[in-house]
Design a protein around this motif. Structure first.
Motif, mmCIF file in Angstrom:
data_model
loop_
_atom_site.group_PDB
_atom_site.id
_atom_site.type_symbol
_atom_site.label_atom_id
_atom_site.label_comp_id
_atom_site.label_asym_id
_atom_site.label_seq_id
_atom_site.Cartn_x
_atom_site.Cartn_y
_atom_site.Cartn_z
ATOM 1 N N LYS A 49 0.777 -2.193 3.142
ATOM 2 C CA LYS A 49 -0.194 -3.200 2.858
ATOM 3 C C LYS A 49 -0.953 -3.006 1.590
ATOM 4 O O LYS A 49 -1.361 -1.895 1.313
ATOM 5 C CB LYS A 49 -1.280 -2.831 4.033
ATOM 6 C CG LYS A 49 -2.570 -3.773 4.142
ATOM 7 C CD LYS A 49 -3.184 -3.694 5.331
ATOM 8 C CE LYS A 49 -4.551 -4.372 5.171
ATOM 9 N NZ LYS A 49 -5.569 -4.151 6.280
ATOM 10 N N ILE A 50 -0.895 -3.968 0.733
ATOM 11 C CA ILE A 50 -1.335 -4.024 -0.663
ATOM 12 C C ILE A 50 -2.479 -4.787 -0.751
ATOM 13 O O ILE A 50 -2.060 -6.096 -0.453
ATOM 14 C CB ILE A 50 -0.065 -4.045 -1.697
ATOM 15 C CG1 ILE A 50 0.927 -3.054 -1.571
ATOM 16 C CG2 ILE A 50 -0.682 -4.103 -3.034
ATOM 17 C CD1 ILE A 50 2.158 -3.342 -1.957
ATOM 18 N N ARG B 214 7.694 -4.629 2.978
ATOM 19 C CA ARG B 214 8.583 -3.604 3.053
ATOM 20 C C ARG B 214 8.677 -3.387 1.338
ATOM 21 O O ARG B 214 9.021 -4.345 0.853
ATOM 22 C CB ARG B 214 9.846 -3.551 3.736
ATOM 23 C CG ARG B 214 9.545 -3.781 5.197
ATOM 24 C CD ARG B 214 10.893 -3.179 6.026
ATOM 25 N NE ARG B 214 10.575 -3.097 7.384
ATOM 26 C CZ ARG B 214 10.022 -2.058 8.032
ATOM 27 N NH1 ARG B 214 9.732 -1.072 7.127
ATOM 28 N NH2 ARG B 214 9.781 -1.912 9.210
ATOM 29 N N ILE B 215 8.622 -2.145 1.075
ATOM 30 C CA ILE B 215 8.862 -1.802 -0.566
ATOM 31 C C ILE B 215 10.461 -1.811 -0.642
ATOM 32 O O ILE B 215 11.153 -1.007 -0.004
ATOM 33 C CB ILE B 215 8.305 -0.421 -0.793
ATOM 34 C CG1 ILE B 215 6.776 -0.714 -0.927
ATOM 35 C CG2 ILE B 215 8.891 -0.189 -2.393
ATOM 36 C CD1 ILE B 215 6.006 0.697 -1.273
ATOM 37 N N LYS C 81 10.954 7.993 4.259
ATOM 38 C CA LYS C 81 11.110 6.542 4.794
ATOM 39 C C LYS C 81 11.861 5.687 3.772
ATOM 40 O O LYS C 81 11.489 5.505 2.659
ATOM 41 C CB LYS C 81 9.967 5.770 5.349
ATOM 42 C CG LYS C 81 9.527 6.392 6.613
ATOM 43 C CD LYS C 81 8.552 5.521 7.218
ATOM 44 C CE LYS C 81 7.807 6.316 8.605
ATOM 45 N NZ LYS C 81 6.653 5.374 9.044
ATOM 46 N N LYS C 82 13.013 5.123 3.880
ATOM 47 C CA LYS C 82 13.524 3.855 2.992
ATOM 48 C C LYS C 82 12.942 2.729 3.434
ATOM 49 O O LYS C 82 12.635 2.267 4.767
ATOM 50 C CB LYS C 82 15.160 3.941 3.328
ATOM 51 C CG LYS C 82 15.781 2.978 2.455
ATOM 52 C CD LYS C 82 17.361 2.974 2.569
ATOM 53 C CE LYS C 82 17.848 1.807 1.899
ATOM 54 N NZ LYS C 82 19.212 1.751 1.703
ATOM 55 N N ASN C 83 12.429 1.986 2.479
ATOM 56 C CA ASN C 83 11.789 0.639 2.422
ATOM 57 C C ASN C 83 10.419 0.955 3.365
ATOM 58 O O ASN C 83 10.468 0.274 4.419
ATOM 59 C CB ASN C 83 12.561 -0.296 2.898
ATOM 60 C CG ASN C 83 13.853 -0.360 2.230
ATOM 61 O OD1 ASN C 83 14.960 0.147 2.470
ATOM 62 N ND2 ASN C 83 13.822 -1.235 1.065
ATOM 63 N N PRO C 84 9.467 1.838 3.149
ATOM 64 C CA PRO C 84 8.275 1.737 3.989
ATOM 65 C C PRO C 84 7.780 0.596 3.938
ATOM 66 O O PRO C 84 7.593 -0.002 3.123
ATOM 67 C CB PRO C 84 7.413 2.817 3.367
ATOM 68 C CG PRO C 84 8.020 2.946 1.839
ATOM 69 C CD PRO C 84 9.433 2.438 2.006
ATOM 70 N N ILE D 217 5.528 -2.998 -8.202
ATOM 71 C CA ILE D 217 6.304 -2.717 -6.873
ATOM 72 C C ILE D 217 6.996 -3.922 -6.560
ATOM 73 O O ILE D 217 6.532 -5.200 -6.690
ATOM 74 C CB ILE D 217 5.354 -2.336 -5.890
ATOM 75 C CG1 ILE D 217 4.806 -1.016 -6.053
ATOM 76 C CG2 ILE D 217 5.919 -2.252 -4.491
ATOM 77 C CD1 ILE D 217 3.624 -0.339 -5.067
ATOM 78 N N VAL D 218 8.247 -3.775 -5.974
ATOM 79 C CA VAL D 218 8.967 -5.115 -5.625
ATOM 80 C C VAL D 218 9.361 -4.901 -4.150
ATOM 81 O O VAL D 218 9.604 -3.829 -3.710
ATOM 82 C CB VAL D 218 10.363 -5.336 -6.247
ATOM 83 C CG1 VAL D 218 11.025 -6.255 -5.888
ATOM 84 C CG2 VAL D 218 10.227 -4.909 -8.047
ATOM 85 N N LEU D 219 8.868 -5.885 -3.282
ATOM 86 C CA LEU D 219 8.903 -5.951 -1.908
ATOM 87 C C LEU D 219 10.443 -6.512 -1.574
ATOM 88 O O LEU D 219 10.880 -7.164 -2.262
ATOM 89 C CB LEU D 219 7.786 -6.688 -1.327
ATOM 90 C CG LEU D 219 6.358 -6.196 -1.627
ATOM 91 C CD1 LEU D 219 5.293 -7.253 -0.939
ATOM 92 C CD2 LEU D 219 6.194 -4.730 -1.056
ATOM 93 N N THR D 220 10.551 -6.437 -0.387
ATOM 94 C CA THR D 220 11.883 -6.738 0.320
ATOM 95 C C THR D 220 12.070 -8.300 -0.049
ATOM 96 O O THR D 220 12.798 -9.110 0.112
ATOM 97 C CB THR D 220 12.231 -6.389 1.490
ATOM 98 O OG1 THR D 220 11.274 -6.687 2.207
ATOM 99 C CG2 THR D 220 12.554 -4.995 1.426
#
Length: 136
Positions: A82-83, A103-104, A76-79, A114-117
């Motif tokens: 929950k972190i 979304r990642i 998946k692109k940008n899954p 990890i950078v989120l959107t």
């Protein structure tokens, strides 16, 4: 008892040399006085509770690494994930755990984050758990 009939109906005196004090400043005259400035804030800061960071065992680190690899290879692109991660306190030892859903955008293996959107960056070293969640 004195009789003030001769002065009771006279107009209130207003100085010609000094400006009249605004009511907001006049009210400050009666404000409570704190001899120890900042003492109350210091007491509140001392009472504030922080959490100690949980140190993951080698087994738990391996499980977390496998989850991150699964997220990278899920196709998946940008899954949507929950972190749960640790945020150190800026003023005292410890901190707090927070959970974010987002979304990642990218996983930076070099910086180990990890950078989120939403542009939020989360260090992999501060992560406690991560999982893919269904999109709304």
């Amino acid at each position: 008892m004195p009789n003030y009939e001769d002065i009771i109906h006279l107009p209130h005196h207003i100085s010609k040399k000094r400006p009249q004090m605004p009511l907001s400043q006049r009210a400050a005259i009666f404000a409570p006085f704190s001899a120890l400035t900042g003492y109350e804030d210091q007491i509140k800061e001392t009472d504030r509770i922080t959490t100690r960071k949980i140190e993951l065992t080698e087994e738990e680190k391996e499980i977390l690494n496998r989850k991150l690899q699964m997220i990278q290879t899920c196709g998946k692109k940008n899954p949507n994930v929950k972190i749960t991660y640790f945020v150190p306190d800026e003023k005292k030892s410890g901190g707090a755990y927070r959970t974010v859903i987002g979304r990642i955008k990218k996983m930076d293996e070099h910086l180990k984050e990890i950078v989120l959107t939403s542009r939020q960056k989360i260090s992999i070293n501060d992560m406690l758990d991560v999982m893919i969640v269904e999109s709304n």
